[in-house]
Design a protein around this motif. Structure first.
Motif, PDB file in Angstrom:
ATOM      1  N   PHE A 599       0.927  -1.560   0.170  1.00  0.00           N
ATOM      2  CA  PHE A 599       0.240  -0.383   0.227  1.00  0.00           C
ATOM      3  C   PHE A 599       1.008   1.420  -0.022  1.00  0.00           C
ATOM      4  CE2 PHE A 599      -2.664  -3.446   2.453  1.00  0.00           C
ATOM      5  CZ  PHE A 599      -4.184  -3.525   1.401  1.00  0.00           C
ATOM      6  N   GLY A 600       2.150   1.334   0.422  1.00  0.00           N
ATOM      7  CA  GLY A 600       2.952   2.103   0.776  1.00  0.00           C
ATOM      8  C   GLY A 600       2.773   2.651   1.396  1.00  0.00           C
ATOM      9  N   ALA A 611      -6.240   5.794  13.324  1.00  0.00           N
ATOM     10  CA  ALA A 611      -7.055   4.623  13.713  1.00  0.00           C
ATOM     11  C   ALA A 611      -7.102   4.641  15.468  1.00  0.00           C
ATOM     12  CB  ALA A 611      -6.288   3.317  13.873  1.00  0.00           C
ATOM     13  N   ALA A 612      -6.135   5.798  16.201  1.00  0.00           N
ATOM     14  CA  ALA A 612      -6.378   5.801  17.595  1.00  0.00           C
ATOM     15  C   ALA A 612      -5.439   6.786  18.373  1.00  0.00           C
ATOM     16  CB  ALA A 612      -6.269   4.370  18.352  1.00  0.00           C
ATOM     17  N   PRO A 613      -6.211   7.578  18.872  1.00  0.00           N
ATOM     18  CA  PRO A 613      -5.517   8.711  19.363  1.00  0.00           C
ATOM     19  C   PRO A 613      -4.214   8.112  20.045  1.00  0.00           C
ATOM     20  CG  PRO A 613      -7.752   8.794  20.755  1.00  0.00           C
ATOM     21  CD  PRO A 613      -7.316   7.667  19.641  1.00  0.00           C
ATOM     22  N   PRO A 614      -3.485   9.240  19.468  1.00  0.00           N
ATOM     23  CA  PRO A 614      -1.912   8.527  20.038  1.00  0.00           C
ATOM     24  C   PRO A 614      -1.438   8.133  21.102  1.00  0.00           C
ATOM     25  CG  PRO A 614      -1.573  10.699  20.047  1.00  0.00           C
ATOM     26  CD  PRO A 614      -2.936  10.109  19.735  1.00  0.00           C
ATOM     27  N   GLN A 623      -9.205  -4.116   7.150  1.00  0.00           N
ATOM     28  CA  GLN A 623      -9.632  -3.302   6.154  1.00  0.00           C
ATOM     29  C   GLN A 623     -10.098  -1.440   6.316  1.00  0.00           C
ATOM     30  OE1 GLN A 623     -11.339  -6.075   8.327  1.00  0.00           O
ATOM     31  NE2 GLN A 623     -10.981  -6.691   6.140  1.00  0.00           N
ATOM     32  N   ALA A 624      -9.900  -1.180   7.907  1.00  0.00           N
ATOM     33  CA  ALA A 624      -8.781   0.476   7.552  1.00  0.00           C
ATOM     34  C   ALA A 624      -7.844   0.382   6.923  1.00  0.00           C
ATOM     35  CB  ALA A 624      -9.032   0.588   9.094  1.00  0.00           C
ATOM     36  N   VAL A 625      -7.265  -0.559   7.264  1.00  0.00           N
ATOM     37  CA  VAL A 625      -5.515   0.180   6.204  1.00  0.00           C
ATOM     38  C   VAL A 625      -6.577   0.245   5.247  1.00  0.00           C
ATOM     39  CG1 VAL A 625      -3.407  -0.743   5.128  1.00  0.00           C
ATOM     40  CG2 VAL A 625      -4.371  -0.997   7.786  1.00  0.00           C
TER      41      VAL A 625
END
Length: 827
Positions: A599-600, A611-614, A623-625
């Motif tokens: 995907f790079g 995806a989430a706060p750090p 799927q999110a990727v």
């Protein structure tokens, strides 16, 4: 390259360009505000994992954002390169630790570069390089000359079969990881750093760190463990003093027995030649094989043994038995505890198990504790009872008067105690910085002269299957001359704890080529302290505490001016898969290299940030990727689809805003700039910042799809596209740079100023209201925010859809709910 999003070609292109242009090389500039951004440097295991990717992606966003805001940003990278895995590889594969480590460094450096991180690679350091560990040794000598390094006996893990010291990590199920033999504790002369001298400052100065998470400061505070109390001098019947530190000296009349740590030197003396000698020695060996954290855990069963000896309570003259127990450690306090079972839960459990007496000396208000039936100790304040002349006093007063009595009668005195112990830095290992000390029969321990540094690690060494340090058997390394008398001498064969190397690396980054000293004071004064430090919470105590100690000690010695190393601290969460931390044993590891290949790097960065706060744990989601990859393709199509229309970045004039559609897009543009700026600069809420950028992309698409090409506001679109790429630049640097070059004719998005927003553009002058007819939404209407109810009613009744529905029916009334809806009631 065409119009396809060819991430592989794009990312290679810009990584090469940034390196050739030295785009992220930085110098001291007194005219500019500095910003020192640092992520904890990695151990060169050979492979990046997703935890690395998350840590460094977070840091890179901040670094790029701060640069675009005009700050002079130092963002370096290096390697915490000494450590046990390299030795294990040498034993297992016959590969020299140096070769194994440098191969891994070279591999991981390329992996980091493939992510597009904006490091100043000219400042790279590796703790295993002689140019670095020379100065680690030099700093050891500065501490030594200032009384902060000394040698003392301390217990270590010892494998009697391999005849070697083991690190804690090498003890598995109380046995040696190599041969399985039961590990014992053994006292050896070892080098220590006097960190306890700084206990109060390390504790007090936590107040100077508002940018640190409270939980980390609490962990450090608890580790230092400052407590105010009284040291009371009990005496064994042998005449030996047994000092005891307690914060509840008001309960001394309730002492019914005494507990010593099994390792306490008095234990051997009082049991020697008695029937208790062998069972006590067996108990001691059992405790030496037990991890200290297990021994002191609240839920662990209390175990102990009577020594046959007695002590005298100095306030009562009472004869009390001396026991040993698993829950008392030699390293904490004095290694002796006065046991007050009525007012300490551990003591009560122990007393009930071994049939020892319980005596209540503090009664809570309104209650009457029965020592024969109580199952829970009372540790709180109350009124002193059964306490001689102090009976009847409330706890605070009893404490003060008893402390005065103890001091006035020479029975002890007030004292501040710390849980913190001096830092044991000796390691009986090869792959570490050699300790620069020489031993001479005539002169004793002699520091290596500074001009003779570094003490090099020999490379022609042989590793034994036992794991013993080969430095002990390397004649060329071991034998030397005494610097003072010239006689035969031997080098210290211990090496330093790797935490020593990582306790000052942030200082070396400020002047990595300095040859006359460890740190150039002028340069460190410019860059220090680190403005933002990022790393895992697992380092909350040891690494951060040691780095703080080093910084304060070097300040006192006069080498630097900084008092604290890290002004702000972010502890990022873990990367999980299927609800568990990624690990090979669980088979749930996702390889960064595979994600980059498919995907790079920009997609990997975008997902890990979105995806989430750090500071929260992140659950991996394939799927999110793919969703992040689709979004970047959507951005690519958006910009390349309008490329000819929006080319040219020379104009700085604000576009003229005409139509309502123009106003809507312009308002969204400025709203997005405000949102992303606040999310990144104030809160590090990268996930919501990215969400805002995605909404902005949707808004641009909506404008293009709903406004005829001839009616589009081209200057506004140009501004929108440029702002979009600037906002994306810290998160996805490669695609942002490529698209910037396409519409502006030359690269440089990362050299642009961060966009600003116009508060007036955020003002909403029209609102959209839902239009209902008999309670069902039938249409929408856009009205002025200042419109009166009569004006709103007039606009709504003029709508074609409303007129059609009303027809010949009668409008009974029109209900206007401000800012929300209009309901036309008809019959």
């Amino acid at each position: 390259m065409g119009n396809r999003y060819n991430f592989k070609e794009i990312e290679r292109k810009w990584q090469k360009y940034w390196a050739e242009e030295s785009q992220y090389k930085v110098y001291e500039d007194p005219e500019r505000e500095k910003y020192y951004l640092l992520e904890m440097f990695p151990y060169p295991s050979g492979k990046l994992h997703m935890g690395h990717v998350r840590n460094y992606s977070i840091g890179d966003v901040v670094a790029r954002f701060k640069r675009m805001n005009g700050l002079n940003v130092l963002h370096p990278m290096g390697w915490d390169a000494f450590g046990l895995p390299a030795e294990n590889a040498a034993i297992k594969h016959g590969t020299p630790p140096s070769k194994w480590t440098w191969q891994n460094i070279n591999s991981m450096r390329e992996q980091l570069k493939s992510m597009g991180f904006s490091y100043d690679w000219d400042r790279e350091v590796a703790t295993c390089h002689p140019d670095y560990y020379r100065w680690t040794q030099w700093l050891f000598l500065q501490l030594y000359h200032n009384g902060l390094a000394y040698k003392s006996k301390s217990a270590v893990n010892w494998c009697p079969s391999c005849n070697t010291v083991l690190a804690n990590e090498q003890v598995v199920n109380e046995g040696c990881e190599r041969c399985g033999t039961a590990v014992i504790k053994r006292d050896l002369e070892q080098w220590m750093f006097r960190i306890t001298k700084y206990a109060d400052r390390l504790l007090q100065d936590l107040e100077l760190l508002p940018g640190w998470p409270e939980k980390v400061k609490t962990m450090q505070s608890n580790w230092i463990g400052r407590s105010e109390g009284v040291e009371i001098k009990f005496t064994a019947e042998t005449g030996d003093p047994i000092p005891v530190f307690t914060t509840r000296h008001d309960t001394v009349f309730g002492v019914t027995y005494m507990v010593l740590a099994p390792e306490h030197p008095l234990v051997e003396k009082v049991t020697r030649g008695t029937e208790y000698e062998k069972p006590v020695r067996d108990f001691l060996e059992k405790m030496r094989r037990t991890d200290e954290t297990q021994r002191t855990a609240e839920d662990i069963e209390k175990e102990g043994m009577f020594t046959g000896a007695y002590a005298v309570n100095p306030l009562t003259g009472e004869r009390i038995p001396i026991w040993i127990a698993n829950y008392v450690l030699m390293e904490y306090g004095t290694g002796a505890v006065m046991a007050v079972p009525a007012h300490d839960q551990r003591d009560l459990e122990f007393a009930r198990k071994y049939g020892l007496p319980v005596r209540v000396v503090v009664q809570p208000d309104g209650e009457d504790l029965d020592p024969n039936t109580m199952t829970e100790a009372f540790p709180g304040d109350g009124t002193a009872v059964n306490s001689g002349q102090f009976s009847g006093l409330p706890t605070p007063e009893a404490k003060e008067k008893m402390a005065d009595f103890i001091e006035e009668n020479g029975l002890g005195g007030r004292k501040v105690n710390y849980r913190l112990r001096d830092w044991l830095i000796s390691r009986q290992r090869y792959w570490g910085a050699p300790i620069p000390i020489i031993y001479c029969d005539q002169c004793g321990a002699v520091p290596v002269p500074e001009e003779d540094l570094p003490v090099y690690l020999p490379e022609d060494v042989e590793f034994k299957p036992t794991g013993e340090s080969p430095l002990k058997y390397n004649e060329e390394f071991l034998h030397t001359e005494c610097p003072e008398c010239g006689g035969p001498a031997q080098r210290e064969t211990d090496t330093m704890d790797t935490f020593v190397c990582s306790s000052w690396y942030f200082l070396r980054y400020t002047s990595p080529y300095e040859t006359g000293t460890a740190v150039n004071k002028e340069k460190s004064d410019y860059w220090m302290n680190v403005d933002q430090y990022i790393g895992g919470v697992e380092h909350a105590i040891l690494h951060l505490m040691y780095a703080r100690f080093f910084t304060k000690a070097l300040k006192d010695i006069g080498l630097i001016s900084a008092n604290e190393p890290f002004q702000n601290l972010l502890t990022q969460g873990m990367v999980l898969k299927d609800g568990a931390k990624m690990s090979k044993s669980k088979g749930n590891v996702v390889s960064p290299e595979e994600i980059i290949e498919e995907f790079g790097a920009d997609t990997a960065r975008l997902f890990i940030l979105f995806a989430a706060p750090p500071d929260r744990d992140l659950e991996w989601n394939d799927q999110a990727v793919e969703g992040c990859y689709r979004f970047l393709n959507r951005v690519w199509r958006l910009v390349t689809g309008q490329e000819e229309l929006v080319k040219g970045c020379s104009s700085t004039d604000d576009p003229v805003i005409g139509t309502s559609r123009d106003k809507e897009l312009n308002r969204l543009l400025h709203h997005t700039v405000k949102r992303v700026t606040n999310d990144v600069s104030d809160r590090f809420n990268f996930n919501t910042a990215i969400s805002g950028i995605m909404e902005f992309v949707n808004g641009i698409y909506d404008y293009i799809e709903n406004v005829d090409q001839d009616a589009r506001n081209i200057p506004l679109l140009k501004q929108a596209f440029q702002v979009l790429l600037k906002l994306l630049a810290p998160f996805t640097p490669h695609i942002a740079e490529e698209l910037w070059e396409r519409i502006c004719g030359k690269p440089g998005v990362h050299l642009q100023s961060w966009p600003t927003y116009d508060p007036e553009a955020l003002v909403v002058d029209t609102i959209t209201l839902a239009v209902q007819v008999n309670g069902k939404v039938r249409d929408h209407v856009e009205v002025s925010v200042n419109a009166s109810q009569d004006e709103i009613q007039e606009q709504v009744l003029a709508l074609d859809r409303v007129r059609e529905l009303v027809g010949s029916k009668k409008v009974v009334k029109v209900i206007v709910v401000p800012q929300k809806l209009v309901n036309v009631v008809i019959k």
